[in-house]
Scaffold this motif. Sequence first.
Motif, PDB file in Angstrom:
ATOM      1  N   THR A 155      52.808 148.152  -5.390  1.00  0.00           N
ATOM      2  CA  THR A 155      52.507 148.871  -6.635  1.00  0.00           C
ATOM      3  C   THR A 155      53.266 148.283  -7.804  1.00  0.00           C
ATOM      4  O   THR A 155      52.720 148.117  -8.902  1.00  0.00           O
ATOM      5  N   LYS A 156      54.534 147.932  -7.575  1.00  0.00           N
ATOM      6  CA  LYS A 156      55.336 147.349  -8.648  1.00  0.00           C
ATOM      7  C   LYS A 156      54.836 145.962  -9.031  1.00  0.00           C
ATOM      8  O   LYS A 156      55.007 145.526 -10.184  1.00  0.00           O
ATOM      9  N   GLN A 157      54.241 145.257  -8.088  1.00  0.00           N
ATOM     10  CA  GLN A 157      53.627 143.971  -8.417  1.00  0.00           C
ATOM     11  C   GLN A 157      52.376 144.156  -9.257  1.00  0.00           C
ATOM     12  O   GLN A 157      52.031 143.304 -10.083  1.00  0.00           O
ATOM     13  N   GLN A 158      51.706 145.292  -9.060  1.00  0.00           N
ATOM     14  CA  GLN A 158      50.486 145.576  -9.803  1.00  0.00           C
ATOM     15  C   GLN A 158      50.785 146.006 -11.235  1.00  0.00           C
ATOM     16  O   GLN A 158      50.062 145.633 -12.166  1.00  0.00           O
ATOM     17  N   PHE A 159      51.884 146.781 -11.415  1.00  0.00           N
ATOM     18  CA  PHE A 159      52.239 147.300 -12.745  1.00  0.00           C
ATOM     19  C   PHE A 159      53.684 146.922 -13.066  1.00  0.00           C
ATOM     20  O   PHE A 159      54.603 147.269 -12.314  1.00  0.00           O
ATOM     21  N   THR A 160      53.877 146.244 -14.187  1.00  0.00           N
ATOM     22  CA  THR A 160      55.233 145.883 -14.585  1.00  0.00           C
ATOM     23  C   THR A 160      56.003 147.125 -15.023  1.00  0.00           C
ATOM     24  O   THR A 160      55.436 148.059 -15.591  1.00  0.00           O
TER      25      THR A 160
END
Length: 380
Positions: free
Chosen positions: A255-260
């Motif tokens: 998820t963190k890779q998807q949204f900074t």
Amino acid sequence: MAKVSKRFWFQLHGWFSLPVWVLFCFICITGTLSVVSHELTWLTNPAARASNPNNLPAKPIDELIAAVEQQHPTADITSVLVYEPYLVNAIIFTDHNKPQAIAYVNQYTGQIQAVNQGITFIGFMRALHGWLLFPWQSGYSVGYYLVSAMAIVMFGALVTGLIIYKNFWRAFTQPKLRFNQGKKTLLKDLHSLAGVWSMWFLLIMSLTGFWYLTQAIMWHNEIDIEEHPPLVSIADLPTSKTVPAISLSQALQLTKQQFTDFEPHYIMFPEHSRGMYSISGSNNTIFYDDYAFSTTINPWTGELAQTKSPGSMNALQTISHIADPLHYGTIGGIWTKLVWFIFGVILSGMSITGFMMWRSKLAKTTKAQLLTTDYIQEAQ
């Protein structure tokens, strides 16, 4: 075209404000307390405070879950709530002797500070303000309709009040409070001055209230605003494994890779073998709530089955995710909460002063009618 008299607008203003003044005042007071319910929880419940005297970094959520599972080996973790940094994380679970429990876990020390099996103060205040604790059935609550319908009352009182109060803008530059001309005059000045200075707040509460009413109607008629999370394909189900191939920490990393700059606020675990991880959070966007960014992740394959962010939302979804921050004043953290709290107190006071003015006028009218009746009877 006939000219509408000021008396008509005054009476209409009264009808918008007074017949439901008790309910309206109650909703204003509970809403005002709901705005600072997190802060009141911190003040009144030591177990809910995330003390961090050594300035430790927050532990990963899976470590906090492990602490709960160690203390409650048969627990089934269902979801996790992450609040402000000064409040503990809430890990919700079920157990053989706990139909539903909330573990208050200090995210800095990993210590379980309490296990709550009842409703929290935050949840109670939101439910009391949001739907007056009326039960939900078939997708609707009578209480939710009653509360959201107050938007009509509030907007009507705002419009008619501005029509009655000629040259209302002078209250910004020449505020008038007459303390030496009697109670009636003082109440009128207080009510008028508070109304003018609260116009922006009344408008925000009215517009968000209209949205909540619209939302209630949509829920009642089974019109979805958000897409339902997809189910895991039967083909993806393992034949022998009983533990998901993707851990929570891996799902959070995806998820963190998807949204900074993503910060998780709500995590829901798979409810069954075909269920998925649902992770919602924020990334410092103004006006959007803490659930505006989300992913749905297949626990067996690690596939991102569904994502959502402000850029991918439709109009209804956008309104849904900005309504709460505007309604509860969370757009700027503690400082905007304090502003909303102050104006919530003012709005509650306006409903009380409005009723006092109406009661005074009613008593005066009744007395005049009685005197007139007595005079006529004596004349006969």
